[in-house]
Motif scaffolding. Structure first.
Motif, mmCIF file in Angstrom:
data_model
loop_
_atom_site.group_PDB
_atom_site.id
_atom_site.type_symbol
_atom_site.label_atom_id
_atom_site.label_comp_id
_atom_site.label_asym_id
_atom_site.label_seq_id
_atom_site.Cartn_x
_atom_site.Cartn_y
_atom_site.Cartn_z
ATOM 1 N N ALA A 603 0.906 -1.328 0.081
ATOM 2 C CA ALA A 603 0.065 0.000 -0.091
ATOM 3 C C ALA A 603 0.803 1.262 0.197
ATOM 4 C CB ALA A 603 -0.962 -0.026 1.282
ATOM 5 N N SER A 604 1.942 0.937 0.352
ATOM 6 C CA SER A 604 3.188 2.345 0.609
ATOM 7 C C SER A 604 3.266 2.803 -0.972
ATOM 8 C CB SER A 604 4.221 2.151 1.254
ATOM 9 O OG SER A 604 5.121 0.998 0.600
ATOM 10 N N PHE A 605 3.167 2.200 -1.869
ATOM 11 C CA PHE A 605 3.402 2.421 -3.124
ATOM 12 C C PHE A 605 2.060 3.491 -3.833
ATOM 13 C CE2 PHE A 605 6.770 -0.282 -5.355
ATOM 14 C CZ PHE A 605 7.429 -0.616 -4.112
ATOM 15 N N GLY A 606 1.221 3.477 -2.979
ATOM 16 C CA GLY A 606 -0.041 4.388 -3.260
ATOM 17 C C GLY A 606 -0.826 3.583 -4.241
ATOM 18 N N ALA A 607 -1.919 4.608 -4.913
ATOM 19 C CA ALA A 607 -2.661 3.975 -5.896
ATOM 20 C C ALA A 607 -2.279 3.900 -7.175
ATOM 21 C CB ALA A 607 -4.056 5.053 -6.030
ATOM 22 N N GLY A 608 -2.675 2.726 -8.068
ATOM 23 C CA GLY A 608 -1.827 2.528 -9.219
ATOM 24 C C GLY A 608 -2.368 1.081 -9.872
ATOM 25 N N VAL A 609 -1.837 0.723 -10.983
ATOM 26 C CA VAL A 609 -2.112 -0.350 -11.928
ATOM 27 C C VAL A 609 -0.635 -1.065 -12.397
ATOM 28 C CG1 VAL A 609 -4.278 0.099 -12.627
ATOM 29 C CG2 VAL A 609 -2.493 0.657 -14.036
ATOM 30 N N LEU A 610 -0.687 -2.059 -12.848
ATOM 31 C CA LEU A 610 0.764 -2.512 -13.174
ATOM 32 C C LEU A 610 0.526 -2.359 -14.835
ATOM 33 C CD1 LEU A 610 0.156 -6.206 -11.638
ATOM 34 C CD2 LEU A 610 1.740 -4.189 -10.874
ATOM 35 N N CYS A 611 1.583 -1.502 -15.175
ATOM 36 C CA CYS A 611 1.747 -1.321 -16.457
ATOM 37 C C CYS A 611 2.907 -2.406 -17.298
ATOM 38 C CB CYS A 611 2.364 -0.063 -16.602
ATOM 39 S SG CYS A 611 2.775 0.647 -18.328
ATOM 40 N N LEU A 612 2.317 -3.335 -17.988
ATOM 41 C CA LEU A 612 3.269 -4.121 -18.559
ATOM 42 C C LEU A 612 3.835 -3.681 -19.627
ATOM 43 C CD1 LEU A 612 1.557 -5.893 -16.529
ATOM 44 C CD2 LEU A 612 1.557 -7.663 -18.093
ATOM 45 N N ILE A 613 5.071 -3.597 -19.830
ATOM 46 C CA ILE A 613 6.149 -3.016 -21.238
ATOM 47 C C ILE A 613 6.426 -4.350 -21.841
ATOM 48 C CG2 ILE A 613 7.811 -1.722 -21.970
ATOM 49 C CD1 ILE A 613 5.811 0.102 -20.828
ATOM 50 N N ASP A 614 6.064 -4.438 -23.315
ATOM 51 C CA ASP A 614 6.904 -5.766 -23.914
ATOM 52 C C ASP A 614 7.634 -4.985 -25.006
ATOM 53 O OD1 ASP A 614 7.392 -8.059 -25.286
ATOM 54 O OD2 ASP A 614 5.060 -8.028 -26.000
ATOM 55 N N ARG A 615 8.904 -4.918 -25.105
ATOM 56 C CA ARG A 615 9.643 -4.623 -26.018
ATOM 57 C C ARG A 615 9.773 -5.386 -27.549
ATOM 58 N NH1 ARG A 615 13.974 -1.168 -24.753
ATOM 59 N NH2 ARG A 615 15.305 -1.925 -26.521
ATOM 60 N N ASN A 616 9.505 -4.715 -28.485
ATOM 61 C CA ASN A 616 9.505 -5.651 -29.879
ATOM 62 C C ASN A 616 11.019 -5.720 -30.378
ATOM 63 O OD1 ASN A 616 6.673 -5.242 -30.104
ATOM 64 N ND2 ASN A 616 7.108 -3.026 -30.782
ATOM 65 N N GLY A 617 11.136 -7.211 -30.648
ATOM 66 C CA GLY A 617 12.396 -7.480 -31.331
ATOM 67 C C GLY A 617 13.678 -7.317 -30.606
#
Length: 842
Positions: A603-617
């Motif tokens: 909870a100390s990270f605050g409100a948010g969502v997981l953002c998944l970054i997928d690099r191409n090639g």
């Protein structure tokens, strides 16, 4: 120097609260000019932008502290500032804000009378702290903000790429460590290519550019940028007459000013550029505009001094490992031979006056490709060939020559947001809509076709828009676009989770390695969508360094070869220490039971969502510039320092990494040290450590206890990269079996550089090549994530060479990444807290 008229603080808080919010307060000072009054008992100090006390920019003039250290000792710093001793706050080595006494005169704070006189202007200029000759003033770099301010105030009387798809495909982009020369006759448009690269790198990619202007001055540069960005007439802009739209774009450019630094001072020499560039933090590109073939006594970068200047610039590129792009106003082959650039782009007219041909040549290969561009000199830019110049005045709308009516209406509705006049749209959505407007304005059919999947995704899951007339107009345009797409391709919408991330483009599946089978070593048939192995063999065969593709079997059990292992890839397999990672069961649609990662964020990270970054090639993209030794590795033993002219493998101590918000830069290499705590690494990781030391993130380079090296080369795989990049652009949108076959053959070809099984046949056996390529991909992956963390984003996991997970707001991926389907670009997906991390085609 005084602070000028006292400005009332815009904020006030106690030191305890300010300590907690320090990074946010500094960002507000840096970006919005907000001053905060901070009190600690009877002590009162101002946390102020540098413009309120420009002398703070002078290196060493006042006590300075990196932000993390300042946060720890914040109460102390408030007291010191309150009693008359300014405290400079730094991000790495760059001053970003200053703590000042509330009512003191700034002149009394400096123990060095020259400090204030030598400080930069309030406009944000930066002074090079490099060594100067006796009696000379430091070189002053004007930001784009200075240029904009001076032009507008006068009243009536802007790897890196070029942002031109055809040329970018032919060049493979501007490669770090190489000097690229743009050769064109006077008035041939060479400077516009230099400016195109600067605009794309600074204003689109948000990366820092040093623009050394020996021809145009800063006002010329600003006007050309504004003409190119808006489609405004350059001759009219030279008279200082701007339309309302151009004024808005100029204001938006002012907000991006710090990423484009201009040196248009007199006596500009190659040595001065080389002296200044290392002090521009995180510089991504150096542009030199221009080298003049005819001798001019007033211009050091002219005449018979050019060959020497070219060598200095080439050394600068190699030393800083950044691309240096220089423009020369001649296409004379004799002169170009003397300049001896790594890459030369030669502009030549064609029979069609609406086209010029750009021939791309490399020192090692000769001509490797070409592209056609359409000169749009009225608007100070080039377009891809076939794109007609805009028939508009002042850039008041997209050209109606291409695109469906619903696309043009969407671009028009998005204009208040893409121009920067209105805020409130997620960054990813703004990126896609701005790209739509650029494609329509430039008549770029290919770019428009590549954008359509992202536009369809955005329209299917539209972001929330402000409750304003502009917001409602954009919502209506997105709905109309969605209706149009649904009518033409019923049932084709993907899930409404990603934010403009081209989800309907097939995933790269985490660079999963292809298991080699008998026969994979044979060349592909002519009918194959992408003959990867043929192209890789051809790329290596074209090198003038006569590479050794296969180490003899009898030599593989001695020398450097037994020292090389798969762990030298340096892949980061890291989860933030405050985040709990677990494997949870999941049943796929086909009924197969699998396990997936689940990340529990405190909870100390605050409100948010997981953002998944997928690099191409990631792997083929790394092939654009892999530092390796094409020939033999010789035993060079212990080294006093890394030699940039060599490449190979190095035995080093594991450097201490003090940060907990990023994995160790050597990744999993550090998991298997020898008995003395040392590890073997390839050249990409050595160069990465050098950059971290140079930027102040590591205390010192580790000792090199042993080494096996040969003459270095970074372009061995570059033709393969260029072919793979072009094929991806053509196949990625089609998807289906051709795209799957393309990915499979790519993986097979790169795995064949060093087959895992001894019995596997292959036209290659170079473990050092394979591991250098994978290490280069790992280094690029780590470096991009680190840039996001430095800008304040929270990284919670970094995996393999292509996957990162950030804790962000909804639909807001870190802006250090470029959303798209090309090499080096990423897809962004969002997962709610508590949900598992999807993989592949889950």
């Amino acid at each position: 120097m005084s602070q000028g008229p006292e400005q009332p603080p815009e904020n006030a808080m106690n030191s305890t609260d300010a300590r907690k919010e320090l990074f946010a307060l500094v960002k507000a000072a840096e970006e919005d000019g907000v001053t905060t009054l901070i009190h600690k008992r009877d002590d009162r100090a101002l946390l102020a932008p540098l413009d309120r006390f420009p002398a703070a920019r002078q290196s060493g003039a006042f006590p300075s502290h990196v932000l993390s250290a300042a946060q720890k000792d914040f109460g102390d710093l408030i007291s010191r500032a309150a009693h008359g001793e300014p405290q400079v706050l730094r991000r790495s080595r760059t001053p970003v804000a200053v703590l000042l006494p509330v009512d003191a005169n700034s002149a009394s704070h400096s123990s060095d009378p020259a400090a204030a006189a030598g400080a930069a202007s309030a406009g944000g200029a930066v002074t090079s702290p490099g060594t100067q000759s006796r009696g000379s003033a430091p070189r002053r770099l004007a930001t784009l903000g200075d240029a904009i301010g001076s032009v507008l105030a006068s009243g009536p009387s802007g790897g890196p790429t070029f942002g031109l798809p055809g040329l970018d495909a032919a060049t493979g982009g501007l490669q770090p460590g190489l000097l690229t020369l743009v050769a064109a006759p006077p008035a041939g448009g060479g400077s516009l290519l230099g400016l195109a690269a600067a605009r794309q790198t600074a204003l689109v990619d948000g990366r820092k550019v040093l623009y050394a202007a020996s021809g145009p001055n800063r006002a010329d540069i600003f006007r050309r940028i504004l003409a190119a960005e808006t489609g405004g007439d350059y001759p009219r802009l030279k008279q200082g007459r701007l339309t309302e739209h151009e004024q808005q774009v100029a204001d938006r450019l002012r907000q991006q000013a710090a990423v484009l630094l201009i040196d248009d001072g007199s006596d500009l020499t190659a040595e001065a550029i080389a002296e200044t560039a290392p002090h521009v933090e995180d510089v991504a590109l150096v542009v030199v505009d221009r080298l003049q073939a005819a001798h001019n006594a007033r211009l050091p970068l002219s005449g018979d001094r050019l060959p020497g200047a070219s060598q200095v610039l080439a050394t600068l590129a190699r030393t800083l490992h950044v691309p240096v792009l220089a423009v020369v106003d001649s296409a004379d082959p004799t002169l170009l031979g003397l300049l001896d650039a790594d890459v030369t782009l030669t502009l030549a007219p064609t029979d069609d006056p609406a086209k010029v041909q750009v021939t791309v040549s490399e020192r090692d290969f000769g001509a490797i490709g070409s592209a056609y561009l359409g000169p749009d000199l009225l608007h100070a830019r080039f377009l891809d060939a076939g794109a007609a110049p805009l028939a508009v005045t002042g850039g008041e709308g997209p050209a109606p020559s291409i695109g469906a009516a619903v696309e043009r209406e969407l671009a028009e509705a998005a204009l208040p947001y893409t121009s920067g006049a209105q805020q409130g749209l997620p960054a990813a959505a703004t990126h896609v809509l701005a790209a739509l407007r650029t494609a329509l304005a430039g008549g770029d059919q290919k770019a428009l076709a590549e954008l359509r999947p992202s536009l369809a995704e955005l329209a299917a899951a539209p972001p929330s828009v402000p409750e304003t007339a502009e917001g409602r107009a954009l919502a209506a345009a997105l709905n109309a676009y969605d209706t149009s797409v649904s009518a033409s391709t019923p049932g084709q919408h993907a899930a409404a989770q990603p934010a403009a991330d081209s989800e309907n483009v097939p995933d790269d599946e985490d660079e999963r390695e292809q298991v080699l089978q008998p026969g994979d070593e044979e060349d592909e048939p002519d009918s194959a969508p992408f003959p990867a192995l043929k192209l890789l063999k051809d790329a290596v065969g074209r090198s003038k360094m006569h590479p050794i593709r296969v180490i003899r079997i009898e030599d593989r059990e001695s020398g450097p070869w037994p020292l090389i292992s798969e762990h030298m890839d340096g892949e980061p397999r890291w989860v933030h220490p405050d985040v709990t990672s677990s494997r949870v069961p999941f049943i796929r649609d086909n009924g197969k039971r699998v396990r997936r990662d689940q990340l529990d964020v405190p909870a100390s990270f605050g409100a948010g969502v997981l953002c998944l970054i997928d690099r191409n090639g990631s792997y083929p993209s790394a092939c654009s510039a892999v530092p390796l030794a094409p020939n033999k590795l010789l035993h060079t033993g212990a080294l006093a320092a890394f030699d940039k002219a060599s490449a190979g493998i190095y035995l080093i101590d594991i450097p201490e990494w003090p940060r907990t918000d990023m994995p160790h830069p050597l990744g999993r290499i550090i998991d298997r040290p020898d008995a003395q705590g040392r590890v073997w690494v390839t050249t990409p990781h050595i160069k990465q450590l050098e950059r971290l030391v140079r930027d102040g993130h590591l205390a010192a380079m580790p000792t090199i206890h042993d080494s096996w090296t040969g003459k270095a080369n970074e372009s061995l795989f570059k033709p393969f990269y260029a072919a793979a990049r072009q094929a991806r652009m053509e196949l990625v949108q089609a998807g289906g079996e051709p795209y799957k076959a393309y990915k499979t053959r790519l993986s097979i070809a790169l795995r064949l550089l060093w087959p895992k099984r001894q019995e596997q046949k292959s036209p290659f056996w170079r473990p050092d090549w394979r591991m250098s390529m994978v290490a280069e991909a790992s280094v690029r992956h780590w470096t991009t994530a680190f840039k996001a963390v430095q800008e304040g984003h929270t990284l919670i996991a970094l995996r393999n060479v292509d996957a990162a997970v950030f804790w962000t707001g909804p639909d807001t991926p870190p802006d250090t990444y470029r959303i798209g389907t090309g090499f080096g670009e990423v897809k962004a997906k969002f997962v709610q807290p508590g949900e598992f991390i999807p993989e592949g085609d889950d």
